[in-house]
Design an enzyme around this catalytic site. Structure first.
Site, short mmCIF file in Angstrom:
data_model
loop_
_atom_site.label_atom_id
_atom_site.label_comp_id
_atom_site.label_asym_id
_atom_site.label_seq_id
_atom_site.Cartn_x
_atom_site.Cartn_y
_atom_site.Cartn_z
CG HIS A 1 -2.01 -1.16 1.29
ND1 HIS A 1 -2.89 -0.95 2.21
CD2 HIS A 1 -2.22 -1.93 0.43
CE1 HIS A 1 -3.71 -1.93 1.95
NE2 HIS A 1 -3.30 -2.76 0.89
CD GLU B 1 -2.18 4.17 3.27
OE1 GLU B 1 -1.75 3.58 2.10
OE2 GLU B 1 -3.32 4.09 3.67
CB CYS C 1 -2.10 1.77 6.15
SG CYS C 1 -1.55 0.82 4.42
#
Ligand code: ZN
Length: 161
Positions: free
Chosen positions: A61, A63, A94
């Site tokens: 992801h 992040e 995250c």
């Protein structure tokens, strides 16, 4: 949480940057999410977009990638003076990583009604499992962030029909 108008303009500027990263992800077939990390002096430390499909990595992801890159650059995992901008409310993974990194301020664009783990579905930062009080600002460039995701999903539905 309150902020001054000049802070608001800075938040908008970095969120716009994150939106552009998200757009790159979207154009390569990824769910469009972009993240940027800024140091206390306002310098860009990391800019990443979702790479889950391209890397076939469930943890890729935006992040997570940005946290790794910023920690690497600063040579410390403690990002307590840093600000993380992300177009979509972080998921539980995250949100957990943001708490682990002691990020000083999280700024995100639009709430995620499906997996939002900052306040919408669950609240990881304020839960008993969190040992860090995270400052959060949501809703910066909210409409643009929402439209980007909606258009991407509408486009994908259109193609698979
Ligand atoms: Zn996530």
């Amino acid at each position: 949480m309150s902020y001054t108008y000049s802070e608001y303009l800075i938040h908008r500027q970095w969120m716009y940057h994150a939106l552009q990263l998200a757009q790159i992800a979207g154009e390569t077939g990824e769910v469009p999410v972009g993240a940027v990390i800024i140091d206390p002096s306002g310098n860009l430390l990391a800019e990443c977009e979702n790479r889950k499909e391209r890397d076939q990595n469930p943890t890729a992801h935006a992040e997570i990638l940005a946290l790794k890159a910023a920690a690497n650059k600063l040579q410390t995992w403690r990002l307590n003076q840093c600000t993380l901008y992300v177009t979509l409310e972080p998921c539980p993974m995250c949100a957990g990583a943001i708490v682990q990194a002691r990020v000083g301020l999280l700024v995100y664009g639009v709430d995620d009604p499906k997996t939002g783990a900052i306040r919408t579905v669950v609240n990881i930062p304020d839960s008993a499992a969190s040992n860090h009080r995270l400052r959060v600002i949501g809703g910066i460039l909210e409409t643009a962030c929402r439209q980007q995701l909606q258009m991407w999903f509408a486009n994908r539905r259109h193609r698979t029909e």
